[in-house]
Motif scaffolding. Sequence first.
Motif, PDB file in Angstrom:
ATOM      1  N   GLY A  13       0.998  -0.926  -0.337  1.00  0.00           N
ATOM      2  CA  GLY A  13       0.028  -0.396   0.111  1.00  0.00           C
ATOM      3  C   GLY A  13       0.698   0.983   0.175  1.00  0.00           C
ATOM      4  N   GLY A  14       2.000   0.910  -0.163  1.00  0.00           N
ATOM      5  CA  GLY A  14       3.121   2.189  -0.455  1.00  0.00           C
ATOM      6  C   GLY A  14       2.525   3.372  -1.249  1.00  0.00           C
ATOM      7  N   SER A  15       2.381   2.864  -2.167  1.00  0.00           N
ATOM      8  CA  SER A  15       2.133   4.221  -3.480  1.00  0.00           C
ATOM      9  C   SER A  15       1.209   4.902  -3.166  1.00  0.00           C
ATOM     10  CB  SER A  15       1.117   3.333  -4.728  1.00  0.00           C
ATOM     11  OG  SER A  15       0.089   2.857  -4.398  1.00  0.00           O
ATOM     12  N   SER A  16       0.377   5.632  -1.932  1.00  0.00           N
ATOM     13  CA  SER A  16      -0.031   6.438  -1.691  1.00  0.00           C
ATOM     14  C   SER A  16      -0.815   6.128  -0.470  1.00  0.00           C
ATOM     15  CB  SER A  16      -1.217   6.617  -3.040  1.00  0.00           C
ATOM     16  OG  SER A  16      -1.858   5.744  -2.476  1.00  0.00           O
ATOM     17  N   GLY A  17      -1.337   7.675  -0.239  1.00  0.00           N
ATOM     18  CA  GLY A  17      -1.664   7.842   1.626  1.00  0.00           C
ATOM     19  C   GLY A  17      -0.987   7.406   2.856  1.00  0.00           C
ATOM     20  N   ILE A  18      -0.744   7.343   3.690  1.00  0.00           N
ATOM     21  CA  ILE A  18      -0.046   6.393   5.007  1.00  0.00           C
ATOM     22  C   ILE A  18       0.872   5.442   4.403  1.00  0.00           C
ATOM     23  CG2 ILE A  18      -0.220   5.059   7.462  1.00  0.00           C
ATOM     24  CD1 ILE A  18      -3.458   5.343   7.318  1.00  0.00           C
ATOM     25  N   GLY A  19       0.689   4.483   3.732  1.00  0.00           N
ATOM     26  CA  GLY A  19       1.726   3.849   2.905  1.00  0.00           C
ATOM     27  C   GLY A  19       3.324   4.790   2.688  1.00  0.00           C
ATOM     28  N   LEU A  20       2.661   5.740   1.949  1.00  0.00           N
ATOM     29  CA  LEU A  20       3.869   6.778   1.547  1.00  0.00           C
ATOM     30  C   LEU A  20       4.063   7.869   2.668  1.00  0.00           C
ATOM     31  CD1 LEU A  20       4.750   7.459  -1.191  1.00  0.00           C
ATOM     32  CD2 LEU A  20       3.501   9.221  -1.754  1.00  0.00           C
ATOM     33  N   GLY A  21       3.100   7.610   3.261  1.00  0.00           N
ATOM     34  CA  GLY A  21       3.821   8.758   4.498  1.00  0.00           C
ATOM     35  C   GLY A  21       4.990   8.276   4.368  1.00  0.00           C
ATOM     36  N   VAL A  22       4.351   6.294   5.319  1.00  0.00           N
ATOM     37  CA  VAL A  22       5.725   5.777   6.089  1.00  0.00           C
ATOM     38  C   VAL A  22       6.878   5.803   5.293  1.00  0.00           C
ATOM     39  CG1 VAL A  22       6.264   3.629   6.997  1.00  0.00           C
ATOM     40  CG2 VAL A  22       3.288   4.526   7.571  1.00  0.00           C
ATOM     41  N   ALA A  23       6.487   5.086   4.545  1.00  0.00           N
ATOM     42  CA  ALA A  23       7.975   5.302   3.928  1.00  0.00           C
ATOM     43  C   ALA A  23       8.625   6.738   3.298  1.00  0.00           C
ATOM     44  CB  ALA A  23       7.221   5.168   1.739  1.00  0.00           C
ATOM     45  N   LYS A  24       8.598   7.623   2.769  1.00  0.00           N
ATOM     46  CA  LYS A  24       9.105   9.231   3.333  1.00  0.00           C
ATOM     47  C   LYS A  24       9.660   8.880   4.525  1.00  0.00           C
ATOM     48  CE  LYS A  24       5.683  11.541  -0.026  1.00  0.00           C
ATOM     49  NZ  LYS A  24       4.752  12.779  -0.095  1.00  0.00           N
ATOM     50  N   ALA A  25       9.153   8.690   5.905  1.00  0.00           N
ATOM     51  CA  ALA A  25       9.805   8.557   6.700  1.00  0.00           C
ATOM     52  C   ALA A  25      10.762   7.633   7.003  1.00  0.00           C
ATOM     53  CB  ALA A  25       8.714   8.415   8.037  1.00  0.00           C
ATOM     54  N   ALA A  26      10.052   6.892   6.815  1.00  0.00           N
ATOM     55  CA  ALA A  26      11.532   5.370   6.173  1.00  0.00           C
ATOM     56  C   ALA A  26      12.834   6.050   5.935  1.00  0.00           C
ATOM     57  CB  ALA A  26      10.789   3.742   6.240  1.00  0.00           C
ATOM     58  N   LEU A  27      12.657   6.427   4.468  1.00  0.00           N
ATOM     59  CA  LEU A  27      13.502   6.230   3.933  1.00  0.00           C
ATOM     60  C   LEU A  27      14.857   7.984   4.885  1.00  0.00           C
ATOM     61  CD1 LEU A  27      11.772   7.039   0.135  1.00  0.00           C
ATOM     62  CD2 LEU A  27      13.869   5.057   1.204  1.00  0.00           C
ATOM     63  N   GLU A  28      14.291   8.976   4.957  1.00  0.00           N
ATOM     64  CA  GLU A  28      14.451   9.745   6.464  1.00  0.00           C
ATOM     65  C   GLU A  28      15.043   9.065   7.485  1.00  0.00           C
ATOM     66  OE1 GLU A  28      11.180  12.234   7.132  1.00  0.00           O
ATOM     67  OE2 GLU A  28      10.984  13.261   5.271  1.00  0.00           O
ATOM     68  N   ASP A  29      14.824   7.884   7.707  1.00  0.00           N
ATOM     69  CA  ASP A  29      15.781   7.173   8.623  1.00  0.00           C
ATOM     70  C   ASP A  29      16.634   6.395   8.099  1.00  0.00           C
ATOM     71  OD1 ASP A  29      15.970   7.354  11.700  1.00  0.00           O
ATOM     72  OD2 ASP A  29      14.536   4.784  11.602  1.00  0.00           O
ATOM     73  N   GLY A  30      16.812   6.635   7.140  1.00  0.00           N
ATOM     74  CA  GLY A  30      17.639   5.525   6.515  1.00  0.00           C
ATOM     75  C   GLY A  30      17.885   4.323   6.313  1.00  0.00           C
ATOM     76  N   ALA A  31      16.418   3.561   5.624  1.00  0.00           N
ATOM     77  CA  ALA A  31      15.899   2.331   5.858  1.00  0.00           C
ATOM     78  C   ALA A  31      16.116   2.321   4.092  1.00  0.00           C
ATOM     79  CB  ALA A  31      14.569   2.010   6.017  1.00  0.00           C
ATOM     80  N   GLU A  32      15.764   0.982   3.313  1.00  0.00           N
ATOM     81  CA  GLU A  32      15.847   0.703   2.598  1.00  0.00           C
ATOM     82  C   GLU A  32      14.394   0.471   2.407  1.00  0.00           C
ATOM     83  OE1 GLU A  32      17.427  -2.795  -0.566  1.00  0.00           O
ATOM     84  OE2 GLU A  32      18.064  -2.984   1.230  1.00  0.00           O
ATOM     85  N   VAL A  33      14.119   0.558   1.278  1.00  0.00           N
ATOM     86  CA  VAL A  33      11.885   0.751   1.191  1.00  0.00           C
ATOM     87  C   VAL A  33      12.089   0.418  -0.411  1.00  0.00           C
ATOM     88  CG1 VAL A  33       9.919   2.103   1.446  1.00  0.00           C
ATOM     89  CG2 VAL A  33      11.430   2.857   3.025  1.00  0.00           C
ATOM     90  N   VAL A  34      10.544  -0.811  -0.407  1.00  0.00           N
ATOM     91  CA  VAL A  34      10.338  -1.410  -1.197  1.00  0.00           C
ATOM     92  C   VAL A  34       8.561  -1.162  -0.934  1.00  0.00           C
ATOM     93  CG1 VAL A  34       9.794  -3.754  -2.311  1.00  0.00           C
ATOM     94  CG2 VAL A  34      11.559  -3.225  -0.922  1.00  0.00           C
ATOM     95  N   ILE A  35       8.103  -1.152  -1.967  1.00  0.00           N
ATOM     96  CA  ILE A  35       7.253  -0.368  -1.680  1.00  0.00           C
ATOM     97  C   ILE A  35       6.181  -1.261  -2.717  1.00  0.00           C
ATOM     98  CG2 ILE A  35       7.323   2.163  -1.353  1.00  0.00           C
ATOM     99  CD1 ILE A  35       6.789   2.822  -4.107  1.00  0.00           C
ATOM    100  N   VAL A  36       4.963  -1.272  -2.699  1.00  0.00           N
ATOM    101  CA  VAL A  36       4.089  -2.387  -3.649  1.00  0.00           C
ATOM    102  C   VAL A  36       2.739  -2.009  -3.238  1.00  0.00           C
ATOM    103  CG1 VAL A  36       3.225  -5.069  -3.049  1.00  0.00           C
ATOM    104  CG2 VAL A  36       5.728  -4.406  -2.549  1.00  0.00           C
ATOM    105  N   GLY A  37       1.769  -2.200  -5.046  1.00  0.00           N
ATOM    106  CA  GLY A  37       0.763  -1.622  -4.867  1.00  0.00           C
ATOM    107  C   GLY A  37      -0.037  -2.580  -5.643  1.00  0.00           C
ATOM    108  N   ARG A  38      -0.955  -2.339  -6.735  1.00  0.00           N
ATOM    109  CA  ARG A  38      -1.432  -2.611  -7.784  1.00  0.00           C
ATOM    110  C   ARG A  38      -1.120  -2.191  -9.223  1.00  0.00           C
ATOM    111  NH1 ARG A  38      -7.789  -4.794  -6.456  1.00  0.00           N
ATOM    112  NH2 ARG A  38      -7.639  -5.771  -4.107  1.00  0.00           N
ATOM    113  N   SER A  39      -1.227  -1.288  -8.308  1.00  0.00           N
ATOM    114  CA  SER A  39      -1.375  -0.634 -10.043  1.00  0.00           C
ATOM    115  C   SER A  39       0.710   0.240 -10.506  1.00  0.00           C
ATOM    116  CB  SER A  39      -2.025   1.270 -10.216  1.00  0.00           C
ATOM    117  OG  SER A  39      -1.074   2.312 -10.682  1.00  0.00           O
ATOM    118  N   ALA A  40       0.888   0.225 -10.977  1.00  0.00           N
ATOM    119  CA  ALA A  40       2.448   0.275 -11.683  1.00  0.00           C
ATOM    120  C   ALA A  40       2.133   1.662 -12.693  1.00  0.00           C
ATOM    121  CB  ALA A  40       2.286  -1.108 -13.015  1.00  0.00           C
ATOM    122  N   GLY A  41       1.996   2.501 -12.339  1.00  0.00           N
ATOM    123  CA  GLY A  41       1.482   3.774 -13.020  1.00  0.00           C
ATOM    124  C   GLY A  41       1.526   4.299 -11.775  1.00  0.00           C
ATOM    125  N   ARG A  42       0.741   4.023 -10.326  1.00  0.00           N
ATOM    126  CA  ARG A  42       0.607   4.834  -8.514  1.00  0.00           C
ATOM    127  C   ARG A  42       1.992   4.192  -8.259  1.00  0.00           C
ATOM    128  NH1 ARG A  42      -5.068   3.254  -6.172  1.00  0.00           N
ATOM    129  NH2 ARG A  42      -6.247   5.330  -7.674  1.00  0.00           N
TER     130      ARG A  42
END
Length: 241
Positions: A13-42
């Motif tokens: 659910g990392g392509s939008s909404g809360i998931g995208l917010g978590v991805a941004k925060a995790a990257l800022e903390d130095g994590a390696e992030v993989v986002i997953v969703g149904r839509s390749a475009g999103r």
Amino acid sequence: MASLNGQKIVIVGGSSGIGLGVAKAALEDGAEVVIVGRSAGRLKAAEKALGGRATSIAADMTSEAEIARLFDEVGAFDHLVSTAGTPPPNYPIGDADMDFVRSFVDNKLIGAVMLAKHAVRGLKKGGSMIFTSGINKDRPPVPGGSVVSAIAGSFSYFARALAQELAPTRVNIVSPGWVDTPMWDELVGEAKAGYFAAMAGRVPAGKVAAAADVAPAYLYLMGNDFMTGETIHIDGGQRLV
């Protein structure tokens, strides 16, 4: 709390909404992030919004074969976060569309079970899984809230049992209140501003959350190795009104 620096996080659910917010925060903390969703475009749009610092994998969370493929591609990782959402059924119980109800259960509850089933192959011991429930279990809309309340409420019990089964791997739940995400545009369209203004006037926090307001709860659960089997409520006091 431990830093997430260098840790690999899979966000469904990392392509939008809360998931995208978590991805941004995790990257800022130095994590390696993989986002997953149904839509390749999103997902591509989300990669761009994240400055090209995250990778993405398209997968349908209602398909066990695609979930299995997802974790084959991911390999070893440290944390799983699931924020994937779908518009809930809102029928009075006497008018319930059972095909829609079954689809919702498949998306939310069965999807979480399949994620857990296949994530354990690559999830490092002592890492964590975090699933997302929500305010509807505490303040169900009436009429029409019975199904979504039942599903949201089930996540806390799922985490309690799974935390024991998978220990020392940790399993927790984040339960947000209303959060300004694209799903609201899909649900209510132009009426969103009025809904949000009314809720902001009621909740003690005085506003409806943005994704950035709730993302720290997920980082806290990933970084705190003594927190497991718990549900964190981050709702601005919405449960109180």
